[in-house]
Design a protein around this motif. Structure first.
Motif, PDB file in Angstrom:
ATOM      1  N   SER A 160      -3.796  11.147 -10.592  1.00  0.00           N
ATOM      2  CA  SER A 160      -5.029  11.454  -9.880  1.00  0.00           C
ATOM      3  C   SER A 160      -5.077  12.927  -9.493  1.00  0.00           C
ATOM      4  CB  SER A 160      -5.149  10.595  -8.620  1.00  0.00           C
ATOM      5  OG  SER A 160      -6.278  11.004  -7.865  1.00  0.00           O
ATOM      6  N   PRO A 161      -6.143  13.643  -9.837  1.00  0.00           N
ATOM      7  CA  PRO A 161      -6.253  15.053  -9.461  1.00  0.00           C
ATOM      8  C   PRO A 161      -6.702  15.256  -8.021  1.00  0.00           C
ATOM      9  CG  PRO A 161      -8.180  14.401 -10.694  1.00  0.00           C
ATOM     10  CD  PRO A 161      -7.271  13.200 -10.678  1.00  0.00           C
ATOM     11  N   THR A 162      -7.126  14.172  -7.347  1.00  0.00           N
ATOM     12  CA  THR A 162      -7.723  14.315  -6.019  1.00  0.00           C
ATOM     13  C   THR A 162      -6.996  13.574  -4.913  1.00  0.00           C
ATOM     14  OG1 THR A 162      -9.181  12.442  -6.495  1.00  0.00           O
ATOM     15  CG2 THR A 162     -10.023  14.656  -6.987  1.00  0.00           C
ATOM     16  N   CYS A 163      -6.115  12.626  -5.240  1.00  0.00           N
ATOM     17  CA  CYS A 163      -5.484  11.830  -4.178  1.00  0.00           C
ATOM     18  C   CYS A 163      -4.041  11.503  -4.537  1.00  0.00           C
ATOM     19  CB  CYS A 163      -6.271  10.535  -3.944  1.00  0.00           C
ATOM     20  SG  CYS A 163      -5.632   9.556  -2.555  1.00  0.00           S
ATOM     21  N   LYS A 164      -3.115  12.114  -3.827  1.00  0.00           N
ATOM     22  CA  LYS A 164      -1.682  11.849  -4.019  1.00  0.00           C
ATOM     23  C   LYS A 164      -1.106  11.013  -2.876  1.00  0.00           C
ATOM     24  CE  LYS A 164      -1.654  14.632  -7.609  1.00  0.00           C
ATOM     25  NZ  LYS A 164      -1.537  14.126  -8.983  1.00  0.00           N
ATOM     26  N   LEU A 165      -1.970  10.552  -1.986  1.00  0.00           N
ATOM     27  CA  LEU A 165      -1.531   9.845  -0.785  1.00  0.00           C
ATOM     28  C   LEU A 165      -0.829   8.533  -1.137  1.00  0.00           C
ATOM     29  CD1 LEU A 165      -1.684   9.934   2.338  1.00  0.00           C
ATOM     30  CD2 LEU A 165      -3.811   8.615   2.156  1.00  0.00           C
ATOM     31  N   ARG A 166       0.318   8.296  -0.474  1.00  0.00           N
ATOM     32  CA  ARG A 166       1.046   7.033  -0.604  1.00  0.00           C
ATOM     33  C   ARG A 166       1.335   6.513   0.802  1.00  0.00           C
ATOM     34  NH1 ARG A 166       5.149   6.604  -5.707  1.00  0.00           N
ATOM     35  NH2 ARG A 166       3.767   7.494  -7.299  1.00  0.00           N
ATOM     36  N   PRO A 167       0.463   5.687   1.342  1.00  0.00           N
ATOM     37  CA  PRO A 167       0.651   5.200   2.707  1.00  0.00           C
ATOM     38  C   PRO A 167       1.896   4.328   2.830  1.00  0.00           C
ATOM     39  CG  PRO A 167      -1.584   4.792   1.904  1.00  0.00           C
ATOM     40  CD  PRO A 167      -0.764   5.191   0.726  1.00  0.00           C
ATOM     41  N   PRO A 168       2.377   4.123   4.065  1.00  0.00           N
ATOM     42  CA  PRO A 168       3.490   3.197   4.276  1.00  0.00           C
ATOM     43  C   PRO A 168       3.117   1.793   3.812  1.00  0.00           C
ATOM     44  CG  PRO A 168       3.055   4.496   6.247  1.00  0.00           C
ATOM     45  CD  PRO A 168       1.931   4.766   5.310  1.00  0.00           C
ATOM     46  N   ALA A 169       4.139   0.999   3.501  1.00  0.00           N
ATOM     47  CA  ALA A 169       3.918  -0.325   2.927  1.00  0.00           C
ATOM     48  C   ALA A 169       3.026  -1.207   3.799  1.00  0.00           C
ATOM     49  CB  ALA A 169       5.259  -1.009   2.681  1.00  0.00           C
ATOM     50  N   ALA A 170       3.247  -1.187   5.100  1.00  0.00           N
ATOM     51  CA  ALA A 170       2.444  -2.037   5.978  1.00  0.00           C
ATOM     52  C   ALA A 170       0.976  -1.630   5.946  1.00  0.00           C
ATOM     53  CB  ALA A 170       2.974  -1.963   7.409  1.00  0.00           C
ATOM     54  N   GLU A 171       0.712  -0.342   5.833  1.00  0.00           N
ATOM     55  CA  GLU A 171      -0.667   0.140   5.768  1.00  0.00           C
ATOM     56  C   GLU A 171      -1.297  -0.228   4.428  1.00  0.00           C
ATOM     57  OE1 GLU A 171      -4.328   2.014   6.478  1.00  0.00           O
ATOM     58  OE2 GLU A 171      -2.796   1.107   7.755  1.00  0.00           O
ATOM     59  N   VAL A 172      -0.521  -0.155   3.358  1.00  0.00           N
ATOM     60  CA  VAL A 172      -1.024  -0.586   2.051  1.00  0.00           C
ATOM     61  C   VAL A 172      -1.458  -2.040   2.117  1.00  0.00           C
ATOM     62  CG1 VAL A 172      -0.339  -1.125  -0.324  1.00  0.00           C
ATOM     63  CG2 VAL A 172       0.262   1.089   0.683  1.00  0.00           C
ATOM     64  N   ARG A 173      -0.632  -2.885   2.684  1.00  0.00           N
ATOM     65  CA  ARG A 173      -0.960  -4.312   2.753  1.00  0.00           C
ATOM     66  C   ARG A 173      -2.167  -4.553   3.651  1.00  0.00           C
ATOM     67  NH1 ARG A 173       4.685  -4.474   3.365  1.00  0.00           N
ATOM     68  NH2 ARG A 173       4.500  -5.152   5.532  1.00  0.00           N
ATOM     69  N   ARG A 174      -2.284  -3.785   4.734  1.00  0.00           N
ATOM     70  CA  ARG A 174      -3.456  -3.925   5.610  1.00  0.00           C
ATOM     71  C   ARG A 174      -4.736  -3.602   4.852  1.00  0.00           C
ATOM     72  NH1 ARG A 174      -7.264  -1.459   8.207  1.00  0.00           N
ATOM     73  NH2 ARG A 174      -6.693   0.557   7.315  1.00  0.00           N
ATOM     74  N   GLN A 175      -4.709  -2.518   4.092  1.00  0.00           N
ATOM     75  CA  GLN A 175      -5.898  -2.128   3.334  1.00  0.00           C
ATOM     76  C   GLN A 175      -6.227  -3.163   2.261  1.00  0.00           C
ATOM     77  OE1 GLN A 175      -6.046   1.990   2.019  1.00  0.00           O
ATOM     78  NE2 GLN A 175      -4.867   2.676   3.800  1.00  0.00           N
ATOM     79  N   MET A 176      -5.207  -3.683   1.621  1.00  0.00           N
ATOM     80  CA  MET A 176      -5.430  -4.742   0.632  1.00  0.00           C
ATOM     81  C   MET A 176      -6.144  -5.929   1.269  1.00  0.00           C
ATOM     82  SD  MET A 176      -1.807  -4.868  -1.448  1.00  0.00           S
ATOM     83  CE  MET A 176      -2.270  -6.380  -2.306  1.00  0.00           C
ATOM     84  N   LEU A 205       4.939  -6.584  -1.684  1.00  0.00           N
ATOM     85  CA  LEU A 205       3.732  -7.390  -1.844  1.00  0.00           C
ATOM     86  C   LEU A 205       4.000  -8.884  -1.814  1.00  0.00           C
ATOM     87  CD1 LEU A 205       1.411  -5.500  -4.326  1.00  0.00           C
ATOM     88  CD2 LEU A 205       1.798  -5.167  -1.876  1.00  0.00           C
ATOM     89  N   SER A 206       5.267  -9.272  -1.853  1.00  0.00           N
ATOM     90  CA  SER A 206       5.566 -10.695  -1.667  1.00  0.00           C
ATOM     91  C   SER A 206       5.094 -11.171  -0.294  1.00  0.00           C
ATOM     92  CB  SER A 206       7.058 -10.955  -1.826  1.00  0.00           C
ATOM     93  OG  SER A 206       7.805 -10.233  -0.857  1.00  0.00           O
ATOM     94  N   LYS A 207       4.853 -10.235   0.632  1.00  0.00           N
ATOM     95  CA  LYS A 207       4.367 -10.585   1.966  1.00  0.00           C
ATOM     96  C   LYS A 207       2.868 -10.856   1.982  1.00  0.00           C
ATOM     97  CE  LYS A 207       7.960  -8.019   4.462  1.00  0.00           C
ATOM     98  NZ  LYS A 207       8.236  -6.930   5.440  1.00  0.00           N
ATOM     99  N   VAL A 208       2.166 -10.490   0.909  1.00  0.00           N
ATOM    100  CA  VAL A 208       0.729 -10.773   0.818  1.00  0.00           C
ATOM    101  C   VAL A 208       0.588 -12.126   0.127  1.00  0.00           C
ATOM    102  CG1 VAL A 208      -1.509  -9.996  -0.029  1.00  0.00           C
ATOM    103  CG2 VAL A 208       0.202  -8.315   0.689  1.00  0.00           C
ATOM    104  N   ARG A 209       0.397 -13.142   0.917  1.00  0.00           N
ATOM    105  CA  ARG A 209       0.369 -14.505   0.403  1.00  0.00           C
ATOM    106  C   ARG A 209      -1.074 -15.005   0.272  1.00  0.00           C
ATOM    107  NH1 ARG A 209       4.611 -14.182   4.150  1.00  0.00           N
ATOM    108  NH2 ARG A 209       6.670 -14.368   3.168  1.00  0.00           N
ATOM    109  N   SER A 210      -1.200 -16.200  -0.244  1.00  0.00           N
ATOM    110  CA  SER A 210      -2.505 -16.851  -0.433  1.00  0.00           C
ATOM    111  C   SER A 210      -3.418 -16.073  -1.366  1.00  0.00           C
ATOM    112  CB  SER A 210      -3.202 -17.093   0.918  1.00  0.00           C
ATOM    113  OG  SER A 210      -2.439 -17.970   1.704  1.00  0.00           O
ATOM    114  N   VAL A 211      -2.817 -15.310  -2.283  1.00  0.00           N
ATOM    115  CA  VAL A 211      -3.565 -14.701  -3.374  1.00  0.00           C
ATOM    116  C   VAL A 211      -2.853 -15.051  -4.675  1.00  0.00           C
ATOM    117  CG1 VAL A 211      -4.459 -12.780  -2.001  1.00  0.00           C
ATOM    118  CG2 VAL A 211      -2.311 -12.496  -3.255  1.00  0.00           C
TER     119      VAL A 211
END
Length: 270
Positions: A160-176, A205-211
């Motif tokens: 990506s030329p515009t976004c290199k951001l890698r949030p913490p795992a908990a924040e990634v799962r929250r956004q998901m 991502l094993s913590k994101v269940r019911s998907v």
């Protein structure tokens, strides 16, 4: 996918219809007669520009094959692709909060016109709020009776030329979870999550269940890259040769028999 160039409250449920999961071998089956809700299956006539000697169960041992595609594929002959073994398709619709894949509408209409069960996917962008991305997807993907569930494509994008951001795992799962809740509420089906081995491990991502999961594993069976994770779709190649498509195309299988596929379609189509 890109690496080549729930309803509020549903997250707490554990009652999604499941096909056969785990590492069980599924025997291939010949084409079967179908109905409007469960189209006829066609055996795959796929090749590969870079074939892999997969350990058992080999992808060709599964009964239901399909593809995913985006702007990289053009001028698809959908009737020929369907007859050649494309029993489902996921097409890229959106990315972030302002990008619409230029081939989305053509792929969407072509697949539907040929009777291929089709769904749309969104490539996630970590520099735009999930609410904005969810609404962008909803704005651009029509809700059509019989469509496959929407898909959230979660992977790092080092190009990506515009976004290199890698949030913490908990924040990634929250956004998901936020995106899944908004989009699931609109379409009435919990979105499927597509991901890669590295992203899955980095963000637990094993913590994101019911998907339901759609897993990329192009060198070996998903059980090696995603130990213990149930899955419904396996992307096993990014260099496939598909009748009716000139460009290399991602190849996938559904994890289950033709009967399981029919049951999954009945339960999971919008």
């Amino acid at each position: 996918m890109e690496r080549r160039a729930m309803i509020a409250g549903l997250m707490g449920l554990g009652a999604l219809p499941l096909a056969a999961c785990g590492g069980r071998r599924v025997e291939p089956e010949t084409a079967t007669q179908g109905t409007l809700r469960s189209p006829r299956l066609h055996p795959p006539k796929f090749g590969d520009h870079d074939p892999v000697d997969f350990p058992q169960p080999h992808p060709n041992r599964f009964a239901v094959h399909g593809i995913d595609l985006a702007r990289f594929q053009s001028n698809v002959d959908w009737p020929r692709a369907r007859a050649g073994g494309v029993n489902f398709a996921f097409v890229k619709a959106t990315e972030g909060g302002d990008l619409l894949d230029p081939n989305f509408k053509a792929h969407w209409r072509g697949a539907m016109g040929a009777g291929v069960p089709v769904g749309a996917y969104h490539f996630y962008y970590f520099c735009t709020p999930p609410e904005v991305q969810a609404q962008w997807f909803i704005r651009n993907v029509p809700k059509r009776r019989g469509m496959l569930p929407p898909v959230l494509d979660m992977e790092w994008n080092p190009y990506s030329p515009t976004c290199k951001l890698r949030p913490p795992a908990a924040e990634v799962r929250r956004q998901m979870r936020k995106w899944i809740a908004i989009v699931g509420a609109h379409y009435g089906q919990v979105p499927i999550v597509y991901t890669t081995p590295g992203f899955y491990a980095d963000n637990e991502l094993s913590k994101v269940r019911s998907v339901e999961y759609w897993l990329r594993s192009t060198a070996t069976h998903p059980r090696e890259k995603f130990p213990g994770q149930h899955w419904h779709f396996w992307q096993y190649s990014g260099t496939g040769i598909v009748p009716g498509i000139a460009e290399p195309t991602d190849l996938n299988v559904f994890h289950g028999s033709s009967q399981a596929w029919a049951a999954w379609l009945e339960a999971r189509r919008v």
